[in-house]
Write a protein that holds these residues in place. Structure first.
Motif, short mmCIF file in Angstrom:
data_model
loop_
_atom_site.label_atom_id
_atom_site.label_comp_id
_atom_site.label_asym_id
_atom_site.label_seq_id
_atom_site.Cartn_x
_atom_site.Cartn_y
_atom_site.Cartn_z
N THR A 1 0.82 -1.22 0.00
CA THR A 1 0.00 0.00 0.00
C THR A 1 0.85 1.27 0.00
OG1 THR A 1 -0.11 -0.14 2.41
CG2 THR A 1 -1.94 -1.11 1.18
N HIS A 2 2.12 1.13 0.38
CA HIS A 2 3.02 2.30 0.40
C HIS A 2 3.85 2.41 -0.87
CE1 HIS A 2 1.69 2.85 4.36
NE2 HIS A 2 2.62 2.18 5.04
N ARG A 3 3.56 1.60 -1.86
CA ARG A 3 4.36 1.59 -3.07
C ARG A 3 4.42 2.97 -3.74
NH1 ARG A 3 5.75 -2.47 -6.72
NH2 ARG A 3 6.45 -1.61 -8.71
N GLY A 4 3.31 3.67 -3.77
CA GLY A 4 3.26 4.99 -4.40
C GLY A 4 4.22 5.97 -3.76
N TYR A 5 4.35 5.90 -2.44
CA TYR A 5 5.28 6.78 -1.75
C TYR A 5 6.73 6.47 -2.15
CZ TYR A 5 1.38 8.04 1.30
OH TYR A 5 0.18 8.50 1.79
N VAL A 6 7.02 5.18 -2.27
CA VAL A 6 8.38 4.78 -2.64
C VAL A 6 8.70 5.26 -4.06
CG1 VAL A 6 9.94 2.82 -3.01
CG2 VAL A 6 8.28 2.76 -1.13
N GLU A 7 7.77 5.07 -4.97
CA GLU A 7 7.99 5.49 -6.37
C GLU A 7 8.14 7.00 -6.46
OE1 GLU A 7 4.59 3.72 -8.27
OE2 GLU A 7 5.76 1.97 -8.93
N ALA A 8 7.34 7.74 -5.70
CA ALA A 8 7.43 9.21 -5.72
C ALA A 8 8.76 9.67 -5.15
CB ALA A 8 6.27 9.82 -4.93
N SER A 9 9.22 9.02 -4.09
CA SER A 9 10.50 9.37 -3.49
C SER A 9 11.65 9.05 -4.43
CB SER A 9 10.67 8.61 -2.17
OG SER A 9 11.93 8.87 -1.59
N LEU A 10 11.57 7.89 -5.09
CA LEU A 10 12.60 7.50 -6.05
C LEU A 10 12.71 8.51 -7.18
CD1 LEU A 10 14.60 5.42 -7.28
CD2 LEU A 10 12.61 4.26 -8.28
N ALA A 11 11.59 9.01 -7.67
CA ALA A 11 11.58 9.93 -8.81
C ALA A 11 12.23 11.26 -8.51
CB ALA A 11 10.14 10.15 -9.29
N LYS A 12 12.34 11.64 -7.23
CA LYS A 12 12.92 12.94 -6.88
C LYS A 12 14.44 12.96 -7.07
CE LYS A 12 9.37 14.17 -3.47
NZ LYS A 12 9.12 14.44 -2.02
N GLY A 13 15.09 11.86 -6.75
CA GLY A 13 16.55 11.79 -6.92
C GLY A 13 17.35 12.59 -5.90
N ASP A 14 16.72 13.04 -4.81
CA ASP A 14 17.41 13.90 -3.84
C ASP A 14 18.05 13.07 -2.72
OD1 ASP A 14 14.97 13.08 -2.83
OD2 ASP A 14 14.58 14.94 -1.75
N TYR A 15 18.97 12.19 -3.11
CA TYR A 15 19.57 11.27 -2.15
C TYR A 15 20.88 10.76 -2.75
CZ TYR A 15 16.61 8.74 -5.41
OH TYR A 15 15.98 8.31 -6.55
N ASP A 16 21.64 10.04 -1.92
CA ASP A 16 22.90 9.47 -2.41
C ASP A 16 22.67 8.10 -3.05
OD1 ASP A 16 22.53 7.72 -0.29
OD2 ASP A 16 24.11 8.57 0.95
N TYR A 17 23.74 7.50 -3.52
CA TYR A 17 23.60 6.24 -4.25
C TYR A 17 23.12 5.11 -3.34
CZ TYR A 17 24.64 2.54 -7.60
OH TYR A 17 24.54 1.46 -8.45
N ARG A 18 23.51 5.12 -2.07
CA ARG A 18 23.05 4.08 -1.15
C ARG A 18 21.53 4.12 -1.02
NH1 ARG A 18 22.62 4.17 4.78
NH2 ARG A 18 22.68 2.02 5.59
N LEU A 19 20.95 5.32 -0.93
CA LEU A 19 19.50 5.42 -0.84
C LEU A 19 18.83 5.06 -2.16
CD1 LEU A 19 18.46 8.47 1.39
CD2 LEU A 19 17.86 6.07 1.65
N PHE A 20 19.50 5.37 -3.26
CA PHE A 20 18.96 4.96 -4.55
C PHE A 20 18.81 3.44 -4.59
CE2 PHE A 20 20.10 3.10 -8.69
CZ PHE A 20 19.02 3.51 -9.45
N LEU A 21 19.87 2.73 -4.18
CA LEU A 21 19.83 1.27 -4.16
C LEU A 21 18.74 0.77 -3.22
CD1 LEU A 21 23.62 0.29 -4.15
CD2 LEU A 21 22.03 0.22 -6.08
N ALA A 22 18.54 1.47 -2.10
CA ALA A 22 17.50 1.06 -1.15
C ALA A 22 16.11 1.19 -1.78
CB ALA A 22 17.60 1.91 0.11
N HIS A 23 15.87 2.26 -2.55
CA HIS A 23 14.60 2.41 -3.26
C HIS A 23 14.39 1.26 -4.23
CE1 HIS A 23 14.77 6.67 -1.89
NE2 HIS A 23 13.47 6.69 -2.12
N MET A 24 15.42 0.96 -5.03
CA MET A 24 15.30 -0.10 -6.03
C MET A 24 15.07 -1.46 -5.37
SD MET A 24 15.59 1.45 -9.00
CE MET A 24 16.19 0.36 -10.30
#
Length: 378
Positions: free
Chosen positions: A23-46
């Motif tokens: 149910t929280h998938r939309g939040y994850v996708e929206a956060s991923l699309a912003k790109g305001d994070y480092d590579y470690r957080l990018f990998l965590a989103h993926m």
């Protein structure tokens, strides 16, 4: 997921993934699309999205998802850079015209990732673009340094590097001299280097190394005496440069640490992942491991030599065994799957795949910089 603390965001993503909170998938996708994070957080989103989708191989790049993100015409620069890095191991992931275009980006993160790709590209155009970046006095200094290091890959670009070696910037000069290791140049180039060593004594050891001469300023201590090595390092003037240490770590001809180890997902996973090495080891212990790589070799990192019935020989780290197959991790970071019924014999070694003598390929300031970089990996 909008918290200012990256660790809070990381734990939220782990919570969603562990409990399969679709149910929280939309939040994850929206956060991923912003790109305001480092590579470690990018990998965590993926990884979080892979978990929600029950992807069977979460440790491998999700190329389909990455390609879909690339289709966004308004892709943020940082997310663009993360995606380029994420797909770095995929063969022919990007066309050369794309890379050349991205190398002109105003986003420094994207420029850095593009240089990483160009260093392994073949042909004259990538080398020409790297030379332009290295020589561009208006380019950011970190970009120039990374492009200079990239020019030392394979057959070094001697003419450009000799020009950079006369730079008034000591860091750029030293990076050019590191990149010149293994280069071939005319007598005029040798004369220019001799002149540089005379006029800039601090550069003399690096010049001597390029020319194939002994470059240690005095006899080094025994590799078993790490305390004496530390004393020499601590007697050096100035401060260590962790950024230089990072370039040395991934250098293709000197330390070559990245050929066996990974840091932040970059490099090869034959040896231990060093992304967080600074959390669990002292500087003295780290230096001891570099000087004596086989002194304390964990059993699961012992290399195996396997000889097949055909006479073909393989060397690698044991990964898993099951059924009629045995899987090893080769020294190139690729998995080797063998039919155990066709193995003639095999044996393990107590000698590390990491070669002894690494410290002797570096100057003392370079070794200090390398240690500083690794101790910052937390």
């Amino acid at each position: 997921l909008g918290d200012a603390d990256p660790q809070v965001r990381f734990e939220v993503l782990r919570w969603i993934a562990d409990h399969k909170l679709a149910t929280h998938r939309g939040y994850v996708e929206a956060s991923l699309a912003k790109g305001d994070y480092d590579y470690r957080l990018f990998l965590a989103h993926m990884a979080c999205l892979d978990s929600l989708d029950k992807v069977r191989k979460p440790d491998q790049p999700n190329v389909a998802r990455a390609r879909k993100l690339f289709s966004n015409e308004n892709l943020p620069g940082n997310l663009h850079a993360h995606l380029v890095r994420y797909l770095a191991s995929e063969k022919d992931a990007f066309e050369l015209p794309q890379l050349l275009q991205w190398s002109h980006s105003q986003n420094s993160a994207l420029q850095h990732e593009t240089i990483w790709h160009l260093r392994n590209s073949t042909g004259s155009k990538p080398r020409q673009r790297l030379a332009e970046l290295a020589l561009d006095k208006k380019a950011p200094r970190p970009i120039r340094l990374q492009a200079t290091a990239a020019l030392g890959q394979d057959e070094p670009a001697a003419d450009t590097l000799l020009q950079l070696a006369t730079s008034s910037d000591p860091a750029l000069r030293d990076e050019a001299l590191r990149a010149l290791v293994g280069a071939h140049f005319e007598a005029s180039g040798t004369a220019a280097l001799d002149s540089l060593a005379h006029n800039a004594p601090a550069a003399a050891p690096l010049v001597n190394r390029v020319l194939g001469k002994p470059f240690a300023q005095k006899k080094p201590p025994a590799d078993s005496d790490s305390a004496a090595w530390l004393e020499r390092l601590d007697d050096l003037s100035g401060q260590p440069d962790p950024a230089a240490g990072r370039r040395i770590f991934f250098h293709s001809k000197l330390a070559r640490c990245g050929s066996c180890h990974q840091v932040d997902g970059r490099g090869t996973r034959v040896g231990p992942n060093l992304s967080f090495i600074g959390r669990s080891i002292s500087r003295a212990r780290l230096l001891e491991n570099i000087l004596q790589p086989s002194k304390e070799l964990a059993p699961h990192y012992r290399p195996w030599t396997i000889v097949m019935d055909s006479g073909l020989q393989h060397t690698g780290i044991a990964l898993r065994r099951g059924g009629n197959a045995e899987v090893y991790l080769g020294i190139d970071g690729r998995e080797i799957r063998l039919d155990k019924r066709k193995i003639r014999h095999k044996h393990s070694s107590h000698l590390s795949l990491m070669p002894a003598g690494l410290a002797h390929t570096l100057t003392l300031p370079e070794l200090r910089d390398l240690l500083a970089f690794l101790m910052e990996c937390k």
